[in-house]
Design an enzyme around this catalytic site. Structure first.
Site, PDB file in Angstrom:
ATOM      1  N   GLU A  59      45.295  -3.220 -45.039  1.00  0.00           N
ATOM      2  CA  GLU A  59      45.927  -3.850 -46.196  1.00  0.00           C
ATOM      3  C   GLU A  59      47.266  -4.468 -45.806  1.00  0.00           C
ATOM      4  O   GLU A  59      47.922  -4.038 -44.873  1.00  0.00           O
ATOM      5  CB  GLU A  59      46.110  -2.828 -47.328  1.00  0.00           C
ATOM      6  N   LYS A  60      47.661  -5.495 -46.588  1.00  0.00           N
ATOM      7  CA  LYS A  60      48.926  -6.170 -46.313  1.00  0.00           C
ATOM      8  C   LYS A  60      50.002  -5.654 -47.253  1.00  0.00           C
ATOM      9  O   LYS A  60      49.714  -4.893 -48.180  1.00  0.00           O
ATOM     10  CB  LYS A  60      48.724  -7.676 -46.457  1.00  0.00           C
TER      11      LYS A  60
ATOM     12  N   ASP B  78      26.467 -11.140 -37.682  1.00  0.00           N
ATOM     13  CA  ASP B  78      27.604 -10.983 -36.791  1.00  0.00           C
ATOM     14  C   ASP B  78      27.846 -12.326 -36.105  1.00  0.00           C
ATOM     15  O   ASP B  78      27.079 -12.714 -35.207  1.00  0.00           O
ATOM     16  CB  ASP B  78      27.324  -9.884 -35.758  1.00  0.00           C
TER      17      ASP B  78
ATOM     18  N   TYR C 143      47.168 -12.042 -32.442  1.00  0.00           N
ATOM     19  CA  TYR C 143      46.472 -12.639 -33.586  1.00  0.00           C
ATOM     20  C   TYR C 143      46.936 -14.102 -33.761  1.00  0.00           C
ATOM     21  O   TYR C 143      46.132 -15.004 -33.955  1.00  0.00           O
ATOM     22  CB  TYR C 143      46.781 -11.792 -34.828  1.00  0.00           C
TER      23      TYR C 143
ATOM     24  N   CYS D 126      51.245 -16.945 -38.684  1.00  0.00           N
ATOM     25  CA  CYS D 126      51.536 -16.190 -37.460  1.00  0.00           C
ATOM     26  C   CYS D 126      51.555 -17.075 -36.214  1.00  0.00           C
ATOM     27  O   CYS D 126      51.870 -16.596 -35.127  1.00  0.00           O
ATOM     28  CB  CYS D 126      50.530 -15.058 -37.275  1.00  0.00           C
TER      29      CYS D 126
ATOM     30  N   ASP E 106      28.688 -13.066 -43.617  1.00  0.00           N
ATOM     31  CA  ASP E 106      29.693 -12.069 -43.218  1.00  0.00           C
ATOM     32  C   ASP E 106      28.960 -10.884 -42.610  1.00  0.00           C
ATOM     33  O   ASP E 106      27.758 -10.680 -42.844  1.00  0.00           O
ATOM     34  CB  ASP E 106      30.524 -11.609 -44.442  1.00  0.00           C
TER      35      ASP E 106
ATOM     36  N   THR F  20      62.220 -10.630 -44.410  1.00  0.00           N
ATOM     37  CA  THR F  20      61.824 -11.456 -45.564  1.00  0.00           C
ATOM     38  C   THR F  20      60.456 -12.098 -45.338  1.00  0.00           C
ATOM     39  O   THR F  20      60.047 -12.354 -44.202  1.00  0.00           O
ATOM     40  CB  THR F  20      62.851 -12.588 -45.797  1.00  0.00           C
TER      41      THR F  20
HETATM   42  P1  NAD Z   1      39.416 -10.510 -44.632  1.00  0.00           P
HETATM   43  O1  NAD Z   1      39.567  -9.553 -43.501  1.00  0.00           O
HETATM   44  O2  NAD Z   1      39.370  -9.954 -46.009  1.00  0.00           O
HETATM   45  O3  NAD Z   1      38.150 -11.432 -44.416  1.00  0.00           O
HETATM   46  C1  NAD Z   1      37.653 -11.770 -43.151  1.00  0.00           C
HETATM   47  C2  NAD Z   1      36.181 -11.513 -43.161  1.00  0.00           C
HETATM   48  O4  NAD Z   1      35.649 -11.826 -41.869  1.00  0.00           O
HETATM   49  C3  NAD Z   1      35.813 -10.046 -43.440  1.00  0.00           C
HETATM   50  O5  NAD Z   1      35.003  -9.926 -44.589  1.00  0.00           O
HETATM   51  C4  NAD Z   1      35.074  -9.617 -42.184  1.00  0.00           C
HETATM   52  O6  NAD Z   1      34.011  -8.726 -42.428  1.00  0.00           O
HETATM   53  C5  NAD Z   1      34.577 -10.949 -41.656  1.00  0.00           C
HETATM   54  N1  NAD Z   1      34.215 -10.808 -40.252  1.00  0.00           N
HETATM   55  C6  NAD Z   1      34.925 -10.190 -39.274  1.00  0.00           C
HETATM   56  N2  NAD Z   1      34.224 -10.176 -38.145  1.00  0.00           N
HETATM   57  C7  NAD Z   1      33.055 -10.797 -38.398  1.00  0.00           C
HETATM   58  C8  NAD Z   1      31.925 -11.089 -37.615  1.00  0.00           C
HETATM   59  N3  NAD Z   1      31.852 -10.720 -36.314  1.00  0.00           N
HETATM   60  N4  NAD Z   1      30.882 -11.745 -38.176  1.00  0.00           N
HETATM   61  C9  NAD Z   1      30.942 -12.102 -39.485  1.00  0.00           C
HETATM   62  N5  NAD Z   1      32.002 -11.862 -40.293  1.00  0.00           N
HETATM   63  C10 NAD Z   1      33.037 -11.199 -39.741  1.00  0.00           C
HETATM   64  O7  NAD Z   1      40.630 -11.549 -44.487  1.00  0.00           O
HETATM   65  P2  NAD Z   1      41.160 -12.593 -45.559  1.00  0.00           P
HETATM   66  O8  NAD Z   1      42.457 -12.086 -46.056  1.00  0.00           O
HETATM   67  O9  NAD Z   1      40.087 -12.928 -46.510  1.00  0.00           O
HETATM   68  O10 NAD Z   1      41.452 -13.834 -44.621  1.00  0.00           O
HETATM   69  C11 NAD Z   1      40.541 -14.899 -44.485  1.00  0.00           C
HETATM   70  C12 NAD Z   1      40.985 -15.802 -43.360  1.00  0.00           C
HETATM   71  O11 NAD Z   1      42.300 -16.296 -43.616  1.00  0.00           O
HETATM   72  C13 NAD Z   1      41.061 -15.112 -42.006  1.00  0.00           C
HETATM   73  O12 NAD Z   1      40.653 -16.008 -41.007  1.00  0.00           O
HETATM   74  C14 NAD Z   1      42.528 -14.794 -41.851  1.00  0.00           C
HETATM   75  O13 NAD Z   1      42.897 -14.691 -40.504  1.00  0.00           O
HETATM   76  C15 NAD Z   1      43.156 -15.993 -42.530  1.00  0.00           C
HETATM   77  N6  NAD Z   1      44.489 -15.692 -43.047  1.00  0.00           N
HETATM   78  C16 NAD Z   1      44.618 -14.851 -44.106  1.00  0.00           C
HETATM   79  C17 NAD Z   1      45.880 -14.542 -44.575  1.00  0.00           C
HETATM   80  C18 NAD Z   1      46.075 -13.606 -45.741  1.00  0.00           C
HETATM   81  O14 NAD Z   1      47.219 -13.359 -46.122  1.00  0.00           O
HETATM   82  N7  NAD Z   1      45.019 -13.068 -46.332  1.00  0.00           N
HETATM   83  C19 NAD Z   1      47.024 -15.102 -43.980  1.00  0.00           C
HETATM   84  C20 NAD Z   1      46.846 -15.951 -42.890  1.00  0.00           C
HETATM   85  C21 NAD Z   1      45.576 -16.254 -42.449  1.00  0.00           C
END
Ligand code: NAD
Length: 326
Positions: free
Chosen positions: A191-192, A50, A149, A120, A32, A219
């Site tokens: 945050e969500k 990155d 997104y 989404c 990460d 909803t």
């Molecule tokens: P999060 O934002 O907490 O985690 C994503 C991680 O990706 C972060 O820690 C961020 O630092 C890392 N990241 C971003 N850019 C980066 C880069 N260039 N190099 C390395 N790391 C990088 O999100 P989450 O809630 O843990 O979601 C995880 C996955 O699930 C994501 O792909 C998200 O789109 C998907 N998702 C999550 C939800 C949800 O409700 N949490 C819903 C639908 C999809």
């Protein structure tokens, strides 16, 4: 010993996934751009990289992995994704990460690759009735996601499906629906809804008021993180080649969610509706396919997950306020 790489291990889902894989006795590498915010990672190795940089992605795959979980994304709640201000960044960053990680997995001949897509991806025109949204997997086309997104997730799904077809890779794709729980972002703009509402309720006095974006009649359904991790592992280790919803079918309005959290907090809270970024009018998971394919369904009610999450966020709020007073 089985090995796993978790990309996005500094984030909410990735951090919980690392914990679970460690409990299973696997050797786990986390990758990460940042470390987890609220507690130390249990990963055997944690690489600060990155993943937009192809060289960094290839370097992460410098050993054999049985499983790679690609969760890294530029991501946030409605305030981040639907404001319209971050769309170019979201598409650019997440597309690069997916292209790089997947190609590195191909080159390294990884056993199985998991990709976290999102609810989404579903078309706007099927989510305009708050009481009756349609999010069955097959309804994703003709495509009309309501956010950039969502378009990026759809592109990435197709990328993983194409690599599976053309390169013989084993790829598994989940469409997550609003995952929530402790150790997730609860302030700062990414945050969500469940975390934001828990924070607002925790900060409000008994008899006070909190702000809700829009009329609050939109909803959603919300899935606790532990359920999400269980379903993720089942899908990853299954023979299901198509994207599957991972979510809850327990639909609730945002007003209803706020009232439920206030009840858990034991506070009398009134809701003030203000303009804000909203998303679709209605969305919930359709679990028919995952029930039939994996025999999975959430094991607990929304209320149970909210109790744990509220307690954790109220603790964070109290600690932050105490630090501010010192
Ligand atoms: P999060 O934002 O907490 O985690 C994503 C991680 O990706 C972060 O820690 C961020 O630092 C890392 N990241 C971003 N850019 C980066 C880069 N260039 N190099 C390395 N790391 C990088 O999100 P989450 O809630 O843990 O979601 C995880 C996955 O699930 C994501 O792909 C998200 O789109 C998907 N998702 C999550 C939800 C949800 O409700 N949490 C819903 C639908 C999809």
């Amino acid at each position: 010993m089985k090995t796993a790489l978790v990309c996005g291990a500094g984030g909410f889902v990735g951090h919980h996934l690392v914990n679970r894989l460690k409990e299973e006795g696997m050797w786990v590498c986390g990758a990460d751009i940042k470390r987890p915010e609220f507690s130390a990672s249990r990963a055997d190795e944690f690489r600060l990289v990155d993943l937009r940089d192809p060289a960094a992605a290839y370097a992460c795959l410098d050993r054999e992995f049985d499983e790679v979980y690609q969760l890294a994304a530029d991501m946030g709640g409605a305030g981040y994704v639907f404001s319209g201000e971050n769309c170019a960044e979201v598409m650019h960053n997440s597309a690069l990460i997916n292209i790089n990680v997947l190609d590195a997995c191909r080159k390294a001949r990884v056993g199985r690759v998991f990709f976290s897509s999102s609810a989404c991806v579903y078309p706007l025109f099927n989510q305009q009735d708050p009481d009756n949204p349609t999010c069955a997997e097959a309804t994703v086309y003709p495509a009309l996601p309501d956010s950039e997104y969502g378009w990026e997730k759809l592109f990435a799904e197709r990328l993983y499906l194409t690599y599976a077809r053309n390169h013989g890779m084993t790829c598994r794709i989940a469409r997550y629906h609003n995952i929530f729980g402790p150790d997730g972002t609860w302030q700062g703009g990414r945050e969500k809804a469940p975390a934001a509402l828990c924070r607002k309720v925790a900060m409000a006095p008994d008899g006070g008021e909190i702000e809700i974006w829009g009329d609050g009649e939109q909803t959603r359904s919300f899935l606790h993180i532990d359920e999400c991790i269980e379903a993720t592992l089942r899908l990853m280790r299954s023979d299901c080649r198509e994207p599957l919803n991972i979510g809850s079918e327990e639909m609730i309005s945002i007003n209803g969610l706020a009232r439920e959290i206030a009840l858990i907090a034991g506070k009398d809270i009134s809701l003030r509706h203000v303009p804000g970024p909203l998303g679709v009018r209605g969305r919930t998971s359709d679990n028919r396919l995952i029930r039939a394919t994996l025999g999975w369904a959430p094991s607990a009610r929304l209320h149970d997950g909210l109790v744990k999450t509220y307690r954790w966020i109220a603790g964070q709020v109290a600690a932050t306020e105490a630090a501010g007073e010192r």
